[in-house]
Design a protein around this motif. Structure first.
Motif, PDB file in Angstrom:
ATOM      1  N   HIS A   1     116.523 -32.492  11.830  1.00 43.61           N
ATOM      2  CA  HIS A   1     115.109 -32.879  12.236  1.00 43.61           C
ATOM      3  C   HIS A   1     114.774 -34.493  11.994  1.00 43.61           C
ATOM      4  N   PHE A   2     115.869 -35.105  12.144  1.00 44.86           N
ATOM      5  CA  PHE A   2     115.583 -36.703  11.847  1.00 44.86           C
ATOM      6  C   PHE A   2     115.020 -36.999  13.330  1.00 44.86           C
ATOM      7  N   PRO A   3     114.150 -37.754  13.286  1.00 48.49           N
ATOM      8  CA  PRO A   3     113.448 -38.562  12.255  1.00 48.49           C
ATOM      9  C   PRO A   3     112.118 -38.042  11.817  1.00 48.49           C
ATOM     10  N   ASP A   4     111.639 -36.767  12.475  1.00 50.87           N
ATOM     11  CA  ASP A   4     110.571 -36.121  11.989  1.00 50.87           C
ATOM     12  C   ASP A   4     110.351 -35.808  10.621  1.00 50.87           C
ATOM     13  N   SER A   5     111.608 -35.444   9.816  1.00 54.85           N
ATOM     14  CA  SER A   5     111.637 -34.901   8.590  1.00 54.85           C
ATOM     15  C   SER A   5     111.959 -35.916   7.403  1.00 54.85           C
ATOM     16  N   LEU A   6     112.106 -37.322   7.892  1.00 53.30           N
ATOM     17  CA  LEU A   6     112.162 -38.600   6.790  1.00 53.30           C
ATOM     18  C   LEU A   6     110.944 -38.625   6.064  1.00 53.30           C
ATOM     19  N   LEU A   7     110.855 -38.800   4.766  1.00 56.23           N
ATOM     20  CA  LEU A   7     110.117 -38.973   3.816  1.00 56.23           C
ATOM     21  C   LEU A   7     110.327 -39.748   3.064  1.00 56.23           C
ATOM     22  N   LEU A   8     109.733 -41.036   3.072  1.00 55.16           N
ATOM     23  CA  LEU A   8     110.163 -42.147   2.140  1.00 55.16           C
ATOM     24  C   LEU A   8     109.124 -42.246   0.945  1.00 55.16           C
ATOM     25  N   ARG A   9     109.510 -42.348  -0.181  1.00 56.57           N
ATOM     26  CA  ARG A   9     108.437 -42.240  -1.326  1.00 56.57           C
ATOM     27  C   ARG A   9     108.471 -43.768  -2.165  1.00 56.57           C
ATOM     28  N   PHE A  10     107.507 -44.351  -2.359  1.00 52.62           N
ATOM     29  CA  PHE A  10     107.594 -45.470  -3.290  1.00 52.62           C
ATOM     30  C   PHE A  10     107.036 -44.772  -4.679  1.00 52.62           C
ATOM     31  N   GLN A  11     107.845 -45.008  -5.667  1.00 53.39           N
ATOM     32  CA  GLN A  11     107.441 -44.449  -7.078  1.00 53.39           C
ATOM     33  C   GLN A  11     106.930 -45.550  -7.984  1.00 53.39           C
ATOM     34  N   PHE A  12     105.867 -45.170  -8.370  1.00 51.66           N
ATOM     35  CA  PHE A  12     105.041 -46.231  -9.338  1.00 51.66           C
ATOM     36  C   PHE A  12     105.047 -45.725 -10.989  1.00 51.66           C
ATOM     37  N   GLU A  13     105.039 -46.694 -11.605  1.00 49.23           N
ATOM     38  CA  GLU A  13     105.110 -46.620 -13.251  1.00 49.23           C
ATOM     39  C   GLU A  13     104.015 -45.633 -13.922  1.00 49.23           C
ATOM     40  N   ASN A  14     102.870 -45.693 -13.346  1.00 49.64           N
ATOM     41  CA  ASN A  14     101.516 -45.158 -13.939  1.00 49.64           C
ATOM     42  C   ASN A  14     100.515 -45.002 -12.829  1.00 49.64           C
ATOM     43  N   GLU A  15      99.562 -44.317 -13.395  1.00 48.61           N
ATOM     44  CA  GLU A  15      98.516 -43.867 -12.543  1.00 48.61           C
ATOM     45  C   GLU A  15      97.713 -45.246 -12.136  1.00 48.61           C
ATOM     46  N   ALA A  16      97.582 -46.110 -12.937  1.00 50.50           N
ATOM     47  CA  ALA A  16      96.794 -47.179 -12.619  1.00 50.50           C
ATOM     48  C   ALA A  16      97.607 -48.127 -11.699  1.00 50.50           C
ATOM     49  N   ALA A  17      98.933 -48.171 -11.515  1.00 50.57           N
ATOM     50  CA  ALA A  17      99.436 -49.065 -10.681  1.00 50.57           C
ATOM     51  C   ALA A  17      99.394 -48.084  -9.432  1.00 50.57           C
ATOM     52  N   LEU A  18      99.330 -47.033  -9.252  1.00 46.25           N
ATOM     53  CA  LEU A  18      99.405 -46.129  -8.003  1.00 46.25           C
ATOM     54  C   LEU A  18      98.139 -46.071  -7.364  1.00 46.25           C
ATOM     55  N   THR A  19      96.974 -46.226  -8.105  1.00 43.78           N
ATOM     56  CA  THR A  19      95.783 -46.493  -7.633  1.00 43.78           C
ATOM     57  C   THR A  19      95.306 -47.719  -7.184  1.00 43.78           C
ATOM     58  N   ALA A  20      95.901 -48.844  -7.745  1.00 42.71           N
ATOM     59  CA  ALA A  20      96.006 -50.302  -7.413  1.00 42.71           C
ATOM     60  C   ALA A  20      96.558 -50.425  -6.001  1.00 42.71           C
ATOM     61  N   ALA A  21      97.679 -49.789  -5.637  1.00 40.42           N
ATOM     62  CA  ALA A  21      98.459 -49.971  -4.681  1.00 40.42           C
ATOM     63  C   ALA A  21      97.994 -49.065  -3.437  1.00 40.42           C
ATOM     64  N   GLN A  22      97.312 -47.946  -3.688  1.00 38.44           N
ATOM     65  CA  GLN A  22      96.794 -46.987  -2.677  1.00 38.44           C
ATOM     66  C   GLN A  22      96.094 -47.839  -1.402  1.00 38.44           C
ATOM     67  N   PRO A  23      95.302 -48.755  -1.533  1.00 40.41           N
ATOM     68  CA  PRO A  23      94.766 -49.451  -0.356  1.00 40.41           C
ATOM     69  C   PRO A  23      95.851 -50.171   0.648  1.00 40.41           C
ATOM     70  N   ALA A  24      97.142 -50.527   0.092  1.00 41.67           N
ATOM     71  CA  ALA A  24      98.066 -51.332   0.785  1.00 41.67           C
ATOM     72  C   ALA A  24      99.031 -50.160   1.593  1.00 41.67           C
ATOM     73  N   LEU A  25      98.711 -48.833   1.351  1.00 40.41           N
ATOM     74  CA  LEU A  25      99.526 -47.771   1.916  1.00 40.41           C
ATOM     75  C   LEU A  25      99.689 -48.082   3.252  1.00 40.41           C
ATOM     76  N   ARG A  26      98.735 -48.147   4.161  1.00 43.35           N
ATOM     77  CA  ARG A  26      98.765 -48.045   5.627  1.00 43.35           C
ATOM     78  C   ARG A  26      99.608 -49.444   5.838  1.00 43.35           C
ATOM     79  N   LYS A  27      99.541 -50.489   5.349  1.00 40.99           N
ATOM     80  CA  LYS A  27     100.333 -51.697   5.628  1.00 40.99           C
ATOM     81  C   LYS A  27     101.879 -51.344   5.533  1.00 40.99           C
ATOM     82  N   TRP A  28     102.325 -50.544   4.458  1.00 44.20           N
ATOM     83  CA  TRP A  28     103.714 -50.187   4.097  1.00 44.20           C
ATOM     84  C   TRP A  28     104.063 -49.073   4.948  1.00 44.20           C
ATOM     85  N   GLN A  29     103.201 -48.221   5.544  1.00 45.43           N
ATOM     86  CA  GLN A  29     103.591 -47.371   6.391  1.00 45.43           C
ATOM     87  C   GLN A  29     103.966 -47.917   7.967  1.00 45.43           C
TER      88      GLN A  29
END
Length: 102
Positions: A44-72
């Motif tokens: 099912h490639f490329p439709d099934s591809l899911l890349l995940r960026f793992q963060f160390e804690n909730e604070a880092a995840l929340t701080a990075a969230q506004p940049a998600l669209r740029k990384w997509q």
């Protein structure tokens, strides 16, 4: 475990190359970034591809969230350069706290 066909090996090499590049950029630009990992179903490639960026804690995840669209957009652009077009780039990259073993 079933061996991969030549087409599947090419798909895997393409995604690994893009993931490695984005992971390096993530380490440089995102606070609290741990690793980039992906999963996909080759038939099912490329439709099934899911890349995940793992963060160390909730604070880092929340701080990075506004940049998600740029990384997509970066993921989509990198794959287009490799000849792979994503229909909806928002479905293929997410930020998470979960690791590959979770």
């Amino acid at each position: 475990m079933k061996t991969l066909s030549s087409v599947q090996r090419k798909q895997q090499a393409c995604v690994l190359s893009v993931a490695d590049t984005l992971e390096q950029q993530g380490r440089e630009e995102l606070q609290g970034f741990l690793q980039c990992w992906f999963d996909m179903q080759y038939h099912h490639f490329p439709d099934s591809l899911l890349l995940r960026f793992q963060f160390e804690n909730e604070a880092a995840l929340t701080a990075a969230q506004p940049a998600l669209r740029k990384w997509q957009k970066r993921l989509s652009a990198a794959l287009v350069r490799k000849g792979v077009v994503l229909k909806d780039m928002r479905r293929h990259l997410v930020f998470t706290l979960d690791g590959p073993d979770t």
